[in-house]
Design a protein around this motif. Structure first.
Motif, mmCIF file in Angstrom:
data_model
loop_
_atom_site.group_PDB
_atom_site.id
_atom_site.type_symbol
_atom_site.label_atom_id
_atom_site.label_comp_id
_atom_site.label_asym_id
_atom_site.label_seq_id
_atom_site.Cartn_x
_atom_site.Cartn_y
_atom_site.Cartn_z
ATOM 1 N N LYS A 100 12.061 -1.012 5.135
ATOM 2 C CA LYS A 100 12.273 -0.867 3.539
ATOM 3 C C LYS A 100 10.720 -1.168 3.069
ATOM 4 O O LYS A 100 10.460 -0.329 2.170
ATOM 5 N N GLU A 101 9.951 -1.890 3.619
ATOM 6 C CA GLU A 101 8.776 -2.349 3.070
ATOM 7 C C GLU A 101 7.828 -1.207 3.384
ATOM 8 O O GLU A 101 7.011 -0.879 2.518
ATOM 9 N N LEU A 102 7.947 -0.487 4.543
ATOM 10 C CA LEU A 102 7.171 0.537 4.979
ATOM 11 C C LEU A 102 7.308 1.619 3.937
ATOM 12 O O LEU A 102 6.525 2.397 3.438
ATOM 13 N N SER A 103 8.735 1.837 3.860
ATOM 14 C CA SER A 103 9.077 3.040 2.689
ATOM 15 C C SER A 103 8.425 2.922 1.446
ATOM 16 O O SER A 103 7.921 3.890 0.844
ATOM 17 N N ASN A 104 8.386 1.597 0.772
ATOM 18 C CA ASN A 104 7.630 1.250 -0.581
ATOM 19 C C ASN A 104 6.206 1.770 -0.206
ATOM 20 O O ASN A 104 5.658 2.364 -1.279
ATOM 21 N N LYS A 105 5.721 1.269 0.670
ATOM 22 C CA LYS A 105 4.231 1.504 0.869
ATOM 23 C C LYS A 105 3.814 2.742 1.086
ATOM 24 O O LYS A 105 2.921 3.443 0.528
ATOM 25 N N LEU A 106 4.638 3.378 1.699
ATOM 26 C CA LEU A 106 4.010 5.064 2.165
ATOM 27 C C LEU A 106 4.916 5.921 1.174
ATOM 28 O O LEU A 106 4.840 7.158 1.422
ATOM 29 N N ASN A 107 5.967 5.428 0.422
ATOM 30 C CA ASN A 107 6.629 6.486 -0.325
ATOM 31 C C ASN A 107 7.437 7.255 0.273
ATOM 32 O O ASN A 107 7.234 8.566 -0.084
ATOM 33 N N LEU A 108 8.062 6.760 1.264
ATOM 34 C CA LEU A 108 8.936 7.765 2.190
ATOM 35 C C LEU A 108 10.423 7.226 2.095
ATOM 36 O O LEU A 108 10.635 6.007 1.745
#
Length: 168
Positions: A18-26
């Protein structure tokens, strides 16, 4: 870009994803959540009603579909590597990240939600069960991934920073 997170329950695949998704906008997909949505049943109920083999079949079909997508972060279930075809499929992907934790870290991380985890629900010794699962699956996690990140004694941002160094 596609990032696939693998590792035992409690390794933080969903939280990190979830956090990676927010950071990378994926887009982020948690495979267990997706299976529950599609089947309109909890993972625990699927295990109880149909057994682990049926669950693994559903999980494998979903993985086959998701790896075809781009711009996605996928959090797999801890047992995704129990099926050899899934391991082969993961081996063909880039950015398969094994979130590697010690037994102590994993036990600490799952101890509050055992009721949601079919393989732990009836366990009388959580430490022994996590140790057994990790021992049984460790080599397959290593073989199925191209990036290994140690999660022990690290906060979410430290784990994410490490992943970002290695992804391509």
């Amino acid at each position: 870009m596609k990032i696939i997170l693998i590792g035992l329950m409690g390794a933080g695949k969903t939280t990190i994803g979830k956090e990676l998704s927010n950071k990378l906008n994926l887009r982020f997909i948690d495979m267990d959540d997706e299976i529950e949505k599609q089947s309109k049943m909890s993972i625990v109920d699927i295990f109880e009603k149909y057994g682990e083999n049926k669950f693994r079949e559903i999980e494998s079909k979903l993985l086959e579909k998701l790896v075809l997508e781009d711009d996605i972060i996928i959090s797999t279930g801890g047992g995704i590597i129990k099926i050899d075809d899934n391991c082969k499929l993961l081996n063909k992907q880039d950015n398969v990240v094994f979130l590697n934790g010690s037994i102590e870290t994993l036990v600490k991380n799952v101890s509050n939600d055992i009721h949601k985890r079919p393989l732990l629900k009836s366990s009388t010794d959580l430490y022994a069960k996590i140790e057994e699962l990790l021992t049984e699956r460790y080599e397959k996690y290593k073989e199925s991934s191209d990036i290994i990140v140690d999660i022990n004694n690290k906060n979410i941002n430290e784990v994410i920073s490490q992943i970002l160094v290695y992804i391509r």
